[in-house]
Write an enzyme that holds these catalytic residues in place. Structure first.
Site, mmCIF file in Angstrom:
data_model
loop_
_atom_site.group_PDB
_atom_site.id
_atom_site.type_symbol
_atom_site.label_atom_id
_atom_site.label_comp_id
_atom_site.label_asym_id
_atom_site.label_seq_id
_atom_site.Cartn_x
_atom_site.Cartn_y
_atom_site.Cartn_z
ATOM 1 N N LYS A 186 -4.260 -10.306 1.660
ATOM 2 C CA LYS A 186 -3.649 -10.838 0.814
ATOM 3 C C LYS A 186 -1.885 -10.882 0.514
ATOM 4 O O LYS A 186 -1.347 -9.625 0.800
ATOM 5 C CB LYS A 186 -4.009 -9.871 -0.569
ATOM 6 C CG LYS A 186 -3.662 -10.323 -1.778
ATOM 7 C CD LYS A 186 -3.628 -9.308 -2.877
ATOM 8 C CE LYS A 186 -2.231 -8.779 -3.164
ATOM 9 N NZ LYS A 186 -1.241 -9.462 -3.284
ATOM 10 N N GLY A 239 4.044 -1.700 1.840
ATOM 11 C CA GLY A 239 4.809 -2.079 0.837
ATOM 12 C C GLY A 239 5.363 -0.834 0.112
ATOM 13 O O GLY A 239 5.791 0.311 0.990
ATOM 14 N N THR A 241 5.957 3.004 -1.748
ATOM 15 C CA THR A 241 5.021 4.421 -1.659
ATOM 16 C C THR A 241 3.984 4.376 -2.745
ATOM 17 O O THR A 241 2.858 4.998 -2.475
ATOM 18 C CB THR A 241 5.972 5.266 -1.486
ATOM 19 O OG1 THR A 241 6.932 5.232 -0.266
ATOM 20 C CG2 THR A 241 5.653 6.780 -1.617
ATOM 21 N N GLY A 244 1.222 2.581 -2.073
ATOM 22 C CA GLY A 244 0.417 3.049 -0.826
ATOM 23 C C GLY A 244 -0.466 4.275 -1.275
ATOM 24 O O GLY A 244 -1.637 4.628 -1.011
ATOM 25 N N GLU A 261 2.583 1.495 5.901
ATOM 26 C CA GLU A 261 4.057 1.278 6.064
ATOM 27 C C GLU A 261 4.941 1.288 4.899
ATOM 28 O O GLU A 261 4.672 0.180 4.142
ATOM 29 C CB GLU A 261 4.085 -0.039 7.092
ATOM 30 C CG GLU A 261 5.499 0.194 7.931
ATOM 31 C CD GLU A 261 6.533 -0.344 7.077
ATOM 32 O OE1 GLU A 261 7.518 0.136 6.639
ATOM 33 O OE2 GLU A 261 6.846 -1.771 7.383
ATOM 34 N N CYS A 295 12.478 -2.331 4.261
ATOM 35 C CA CYS A 295 12.157 -1.051 4.238
ATOM 36 C C CYS A 295 12.885 0.197 4.908
ATOM 37 O O CYS A 295 13.051 1.226 4.569
ATOM 38 C CB CYS A 295 10.632 -0.902 4.679
ATOM 39 S SG CYS A 295 10.350 -1.552 6.132
ATOM 40 N N GLU A 396 14.261 4.481 -3.347
ATOM 41 C CA GLU A 396 14.423 3.360 -2.804
ATOM 42 C C GLU A 396 14.873 2.108 -3.863
ATOM 43 O O GLU A 396 14.035 1.884 -4.827
ATOM 44 C CB GLU A 396 12.952 3.074 -2.091
ATOM 45 C CG GLU A 396 13.136 1.343 -1.257
ATOM 46 C CD GLU A 396 11.961 1.314 -0.748
ATOM 47 O OE1 GLU A 396 10.632 1.210 -1.075
ATOM 48 O OE2 GLU A 396 12.102 0.959 0.683
HETATM 49 P P1 NAI Z 1 4.069 -3.344 -4.004
HETATM 50 O O1 NAI Z 1 3.984 -2.179 -3.321
HETATM 51 O O2 NAI Z 1 3.530 -3.103 -5.349
HETATM 52 O O3 NAI Z 1 3.603 -4.503 -3.296
HETATM 53 C C1 NAI Z 1 3.237 -4.765 -2.235
HETATM 54 C C2 NAI Z 1 1.738 -5.592 -2.124
HETATM 55 O O4 NAI Z 1 0.859 -4.673 -2.457
HETATM 56 C C3 NAI Z 1 1.882 -6.697 -2.533
HETATM 57 O O5 NAI Z 1 0.823 -7.700 -1.863
HETATM 58 C C4 NAI Z 1 0.973 -6.309 -4.072
HETATM 59 O O6 NAI Z 1 0.522 -7.393 -4.665
HETATM 60 C C5 NAI Z 1 -0.041 -5.153 -3.416
HETATM 61 N N1 NAI Z 1 -0.412 -4.389 -4.468
HETATM 62 C C6 NAI Z 1 0.322 -3.896 -5.817
HETATM 63 N N2 NAI Z 1 -0.565 -2.940 -6.269
HETATM 64 C C7 NAI Z 1 -1.757 -2.961 -5.536
HETATM 65 C C8 NAI Z 1 -2.783 -2.066 -5.724
HETATM 66 N N3 NAI Z 1 -2.990 -1.426 -6.678
HETATM 67 N N4 NAI Z 1 -3.726 -2.112 -4.860
HETATM 68 C C9 NAI Z 1 -3.690 -3.064 -3.904
HETATM 69 N N5 NAI Z 1 -2.660 -3.659 -3.556
HETATM 70 C C10 NAI Z 1 -1.525 -3.731 -4.503
HETATM 71 O O7 NAI Z 1 5.528 -3.698 -4.210
HETATM 72 P P2 NAI Z 1 6.466 -4.564 -4.998
HETATM 73 O O8 NAI Z 1 5.749 -4.533 -6.565
HETATM 74 O O9 NAI Z 1 6.552 -5.982 -4.477
HETATM 75 O O10 NAI Z 1 7.988 -3.930 -5.015
HETATM 76 C C11 NAI Z 1 8.110 -2.461 -5.660
HETATM 77 C C12 NAI Z 1 9.006 -1.819 -4.668
HETATM 78 O O11 NAI Z 1 8.287 -1.561 -3.631
HETATM 79 C C13 NAI Z 1 10.591 -2.141 -4.266
HETATM 80 O O12 NAI Z 1 11.174 -2.408 -5.102
HETATM 81 C C14 NAI Z 1 10.593 -1.489 -3.238
HETATM 82 O O13 NAI Z 1 11.200 -0.435 -3.644
HETATM 83 C C15 NAI Z 1 9.159 -1.357 -2.607
HETATM 84 N N6 NAI Z 1 8.722 -2.302 -1.622
HETATM 85 C C16 NAI Z 1 8.687 -1.613 -0.243
HETATM 86 C C17 NAI Z 1 8.477 -2.543 0.883
HETATM 87 C C18 NAI Z 1 8.572 -1.857 2.163
HETATM 88 O O14 NAI Z 1 8.518 -3.030 3.300
HETATM 89 N N7 NAI Z 1 8.662 -0.803 2.369
HETATM 90 C C19 NAI Z 1 8.072 -3.811 0.803
HETATM 91 C C20 NAI Z 1 7.912 -4.245 -0.848
HETATM 92 C C21 NAI Z 1 8.384 -3.509 -1.744
#
Ligand code: NAI
Ligand code: MG
Length: 493
Positions: A186, A239, A241, A244, A261, A295, A396
């Protein structure tokens, strides 16, 4: 005949990929994919929910349980993966443009991903023929032989973010396929287009139907459905924390294997004796590259007192020189943030920092003049007078924002560097080998860069300590995350 890119960005209704077929959501729901530089509609995508995820998981389950993927010889899996790598290489320029349109990053940056993305595809193809177990001496009376075999963990649910879309796809899918797993991936709702194209390329390369399924949709629906589905054996997530943590809780019901990660707030330490010609642009881009949507961004910058003033003014001049704009413009060095939500998060932190008493030394407000008005643009931003306890130094931000802090004491700065719940990246700039190795040893982070920052290679593992997650991606150990170990006892006469 539309070109590949046009197919994805002409505002049309795109399909996702389940069991080798283009399909729409069972519910018929869609969502929009926008260009963050202009606000223009790129495409409508299926908004998958639990019903669609169920179909995709069944397809991956069938492909795993019945083969032929899981029963194919490693050499044959490798051939398909190498053909996929060739396709990615041949189409990389278009993939780069597609990701730039979808999430905003400068085209120069996306192009520079070529070595890594194609390199990853070939690296994982290589690992297919490197799987091995061991023969073990045991002490059981009689004639018993023992050995281990490695077997694919099964169906992998891969959930990836938007900050480097085609790299994220190849990274997750490549390792899972090398291990012989099947996958439901996804992509992030903000940037799903290249995943759909890469899914097609895998089929074109000869991957059997159902081995990789691409399901588009939101995290709370499509993503969450994957994490609780009993047909999924493992979740591989990149994505935030917070997400996660939600995934670990959701996966507990079925005790799925999980690798994570996650986020970071990585320390970057500049000593007085550092080569500032290297350290200034290096530390600036450690925080600003990809508009800070990285990240492992080096967002807590500790600079030793003796060079602090010179360093801050040189870094400010460097930040000023960076060209912020539409990622498709060849000269752009920083593109827009990915979305309105991300823009609000980042500009909120500008306020948080001010209220906490940090000084906005440079940047600190959304760009709204001219063409900037239609996109989600912010300038590189430098906070000074920051305390490591402030929210802007703890949380972050995921924007081009760096907090610069002066230090005097070498032990104290290492303690401060580690005073964070995260442990993803870290950097040190010095010409003194002893200081460098002391810092490398002291930092509780998954990667440390010395006199450089942010380099990545398919063969070098990457991952976090503490709340930056667990598991390693990249390197030969990555494949272990997708393998079970089976111990075999054989009695002979
Ligand atoms: P997110 O962690 O919510 O999204 C990343 C992925 O997880 C997307 O594909 C999303 O659809 C999916 N996702 C979201 N909620 C989920 C759930 N309950 N169960 C399963 N999958 C789920 O991150 P988002 O909302 O895009 O960004 C928010 C913040 O997260 C950013 O501002 C940043 O601080 C951090 N982030 C960190 C990343 C990294 O590489 N460490 C990458 C993206 C975001
Ligand atoms: Mg989210």
């Amino acid at each position: 005949m539309p070109t590949a890119i046009e197919r994805f960005v002409r505002g049309s209704d795109l399909a996702m990929l389940v069991d080798g077929n283009p399909v729409h959501a069972v519910s018929g729901q869609t969502f929009e994919s926008l260009n963050p530089a202009t606000g223009a509609l790129l495409a409508r995508l299926p908004a998958a929910d639990a019903a669609d995820v169920d179909l995709a998981v069944r397809s991956a389950r069938r492909a795993f349980d019945e083969g032929p993927w899981s029963s194919m010889k490693p050499y044959d899996r490798q051939r398909i993966m190498l053909r996929f790598a060739d396709l990615v290489e041949a189409r990389h320029e278009d993939l780069a443009v597609l990701d730039t349109l979808d999430m905003g990053a400068p085209i120069q940056r996306m192009r520079a991903n070529l070595r890594r993305s194609v390199g990853m595809a070939r690296f994982y193809a290589g690992l297919t023929t490197a799987l091995r177990g061991e023969t073990i001496a045991n002490s059981i009376p009689g004639n018993f032989q023992t050995h281990t075999t490695r077997e694919p963990v099964g169906v992998v649910g891969a959930i990836v973010p938007w900050n480097n879309p085609h790299i994220a796809f190849i990274w997750k899918v490549g390792a899972a396929l090398a291990a012989g797993c099947t996958v439901v991936i996804k992509p992030a709702e903000e940037a799903s287009l290249s995943a759909l194209w890469l899914g097609e390329m895998l089929l074109e390369a000869g991957l059997p139907d159902g081995v990789v399924n691409v399901v588009t949709g939101f995290g709370e629906t499509a993503g969450a459905a994957l994490t609780v589905h009993p047909g999924v054996d493992k979740i591989a997530f990149t994505g935030s924390t917070a997400t996660g943590q939600a995934i670990v809780r959701a996966a507990a019901g079925t005790l799925k294997r999980v690798t994570l990660e996650l986020g970071g707030k990585s320390p970057n330490i500049v000593f007085n004796d550092a080569d500032l010609d290297l350290a200034v642009p290096g530390a600036a881009m450690a925080a600003f590259t990809n508009s800070g949507q990285v990240c492992s961004a080096g967002t807590r910058l500790f600079v030793e007192r003796g060079v602090y003033d010179d360093f801050v003014s040189a870094m400010t001049a460097y930040a000023q020189s960076l060209s912020v704009g539409n990622g498709l413009d060849e000269g752009t060095q920083l593109g827009p943030l990915v979305s309105q939500t991300q823009l609000e998060r980042v500009t909120d932190y500008f306020e948080v920092g001010r209220q906490e008493g940090a000084a906005v030394h440079y940047g600190g407000a959304r760009l709204t003049s001219g063409d900037y008005a239609n996109g989600y643009f912010v300038p590189p931003t430098i906070f000074t007078q920051v305390d490591n306890e402030m929210r802007v130094a703890r949380e972050e931000i995921f924007g081009p924002v760096v907090s610069v802090m002066a230090f005097d004491d070498h032990d104290a700065v290492l303690r401060q560097a580690n005073a964070s719940p995260f442990g993803l990246g870290g950097g040190v700039w010095t010409n003194d080998l002893s200081k460098a190795t002391r810092t490398v040893d002291a930092l509780r982070t998954g990667t440390v860069w010395v006199n450089c920052y942010g380099q990545m290679d398919p063969a070098v593992p990457f991952g976090g300590y503490r709340m930056s997650g667990y598991g390693r991606e990249g390197g030969v150990q990555h494949i272990d995350e997708f393998l079970e170990t089976k111990s075999v006892w054989i009695q002979t006469r």
